[in-house]
Scaffold this motif. Structure first.
Motif, PDB file in Angstrom:
ATOM      1  N   ASN A   1     -17.863  -0.066  33.515  1.00 50.17           N
ATOM      2  CA  ASN A   1     -18.122  -0.693  34.612  1.00 50.17           C
ATOM      3  C   ASN A   1     -17.419  -2.074  34.687  1.00 50.17           C
ATOM      4  OD1 ASN A   1     -18.922  -1.597  37.146  1.00 50.17           O
ATOM      5  ND2 ASN A   1     -20.633  -0.616  37.202  1.00 50.17           N
TER       6      ASN A   1
ATOM      7  N   GLU B   1     -17.148  -3.981  37.653  1.00 47.84           N
ATOM      8  CA  GLU B   1     -17.733  -4.541  38.865  1.00 47.84           C
ATOM      9  C   GLU B   1     -18.841  -5.486  38.446  1.00 47.84           C
ATOM     10  OE1 GLU B   1     -19.772  -3.088  43.072  1.00 47.84           O
ATOM     11  OE2 GLU B   1     -19.057  -1.753  41.890  1.00 47.84           O
ATOM     12  N   HIS B   2     -19.700  -4.977  37.268  1.00 51.53           N
ATOM     13  CA  HIS B   2     -20.942  -5.943  37.079  1.00 51.53           C
ATOM     14  C   HIS B   2     -20.650  -6.434  35.633  1.00 51.53           C
ATOM     15  CE1 HIS B   2     -22.894  -4.330  40.576  1.00 51.53           C
ATOM     16  NE2 HIS B   2     -22.549  -3.288  40.245  1.00 51.53           N
ATOM     17  N   LYS B   3     -19.457  -6.694  35.198  1.00 47.10           N
ATOM     18  CA  LYS B   3     -19.157  -6.902  34.028  1.00 47.10           C
ATOM     19  C   LYS B   3     -19.860  -8.254  33.405  1.00 47.10           C
ATOM     20  CE  LYS B   3     -15.662  -7.657  30.584  1.00 47.10           C
ATOM     21  NZ  LYS B   3     -13.996  -7.832  30.465  1.00 47.10           N
ATOM     22  N   GLU B   4     -19.897  -9.315  34.453  1.00 48.02           N
ATOM     23  CA  GLU B   4     -20.597 -10.688  34.189  1.00 48.02           C
ATOM     24  C   GLU B   4     -22.011 -10.286  33.740  1.00 48.02           C
ATOM     25  OE1 GLU B   4     -21.004 -14.961  36.146  1.00 48.02           O
ATOM     26  OE2 GLU B   4     -19.695 -13.612  36.940  1.00 48.02           O
ATOM     27  N   GLU B   5     -22.521  -9.639  34.825  1.00 49.06           N
ATOM     28  CA  GLU B   5     -24.015  -9.451  34.849  1.00 49.06           C
ATOM     29  C   GLU B   5     -24.573  -8.733  33.520  1.00 49.06           C
ATOM     30  OE1 GLU B   5     -27.504  -7.382  37.432  1.00 49.06           O
ATOM     31  OE2 GLU B   5     -25.596  -7.473  37.930  1.00 49.06           O
TER      32      GLU B   5
END
Length: 359
Positions: free
Chosen positions: A270, A272-276
């Motif tokens: 994923n 899309e939520h890599k930073e989180e």
């Protein structure tokens, strides 16, 4: 304390906690309980009729008092529970509840000594100074600052947690966890449980299945172990409170390893939520590193608490095969039936002595 007006405690998200009903109103010595208000300055219709008086005289009961400098105020004279009883405001140091601890009463948090006449049901918690439970304890959490006495026994359903700063006494215990700063005493049988006794563990009946930790010694009157099909482990010589802390570290470390593996798996799938996910993974890794350092320091304290020469496990009844005995780092697995024996530490080995009854 007014059972009619008990309401579940509202949470921040708007939901209610049916376990928290605020049944007991705790006060400390010196706390303000009541004060006179001039009826001409307030709307008397907003006040409970029980507290409207034509004569200016406090309905002061035991455990309360008035200060000379503040004659219009009533204060608590002792730590305890404040209630309105027989037209008097009183503060009780010791409290007796004849009911079960359930959804009608809710969790109990009390600063004094507490006697519970009924049972403590699954999911509820009780905290007090000294606690005596006349009924049975189910899968509840009970914590006594000093001593805990469970006359009705414990059927914990693998979720009961009993803690005491000093000693715990129970008539029997099945599928529960007990942790005491000093002694744990079981009149009957202790089965499939986990016990941490700061000084001594004594069982009058059978001790079968589970893990048992004691700093000084363990005594079993009738039977130790349930045979090869029942895992029974006894550990003496180390501070059990520190061993319990180590077990909590182990559980958290295990969970963190699972969390990190999950975050890594999601990061590979994923974007899309890599930073989180990266933030969560880094946070978990930092906590894991800290816990490993704390665990290392904890074991330094555990080894310093060694008390091996004085440690003994005494069984005046029968010992069945399969029981695992640890005294410090020395280990022995019982491979035969024994009777009236004691186990002790000698030259980094667990030795077996006879006639435990004489000791």
């Amino acid at each position: 304390m007014d059972e009619i007006r008990l309401k579940p405690q509202e949470q921040d998200d708007g939901s209610v906690d049916h376990y928290e009903l605020n049944y007991i109103q705790n006060v400390e010595a010196g706390a303000l309980l009541a004060e006179w208000v001039d009826p001409e300055t307030v709307d008397s219709s907003e006040y409970d009729e029980r507290f409207l008086f034509s004569e200016k005289r406090f309905p002061a009961g035991r455990g309360t008092g008035v200060k000379r400098r503040e004659p219009d105020k009533l204060f608590a004279a002792v730590n305890g529970c404040v209630l309105y009883d027989n037209d008097k405001i009183i503060v009780k140091r010791n409290l007796t509840l004849l009911e079960d601890i359930d959804f009608r009463i809710g969790n109990i948090h009390y600063v004094g000594d507490l006697i519970i006449g009924g049972a403590v049901r699954t999911g509820f918690s009780v905290h007090a100074n000294n606690i005596s439970v006349q009924g049975q304890v189910e899968g509840a959490h009970i914590e006594a600052l000093n001593d805990l006495n469970c006359r009705g026994g414990v059927k914990g359903g693998k979720s009961a947690m009993l803690e005491a700063g000093h000693s715990i006494k129970v008539s029997f215990c099945e599928f529960g966890t007990m942790k005491a700063g000093e002694d744990v005493m079981v009149k009957g049988s202790l089965m499939h449980s986990r016990v941490y006794a700061g000084k001594r563990l004594a069982v009058g009946g059978r001790l079968t299945g589970g893990d048992y930790f004691s700093h000084d010694y363990i005594y079993v009157g009738e039977q130790l172990g349930g045979g090869l099909g029942t895992d029974t482990s006894l550990v003496v010589g180390y501070d059990p409170v520190l061993l319990h802390a180590d077990e909590e570290y182990n559980q958290r470390i295990k969970q963190l390893h699972k969390d990190i593996a999950l975050y890594e798996k999601l990061l590979n799938k994923n974007d899309e939520h890599k930073e989180e996910l990266t933030i969560k993974k880094d946070s978990a890794q930092k906590e894991l590193s800290l816990l490993k350092k704390l665990k290392k320091k904890l074991w330094e304290g555990i080894r310093e608490s060694e008390n091996l020469d004085r440690c003994k496990i005494l069984v005046t009844g029968v010992v069945k095969p399969g029981v695992e005995i640890s005294i410090g780092s020395a280990f022995l697995k019982v491979d035969d039936f024994l009777e009236d024996v004691y186990f002790y530490y000698d030259n980094n080995e667990v030795k077996i002595g006879t006639t435990a009854k004489k000791l």
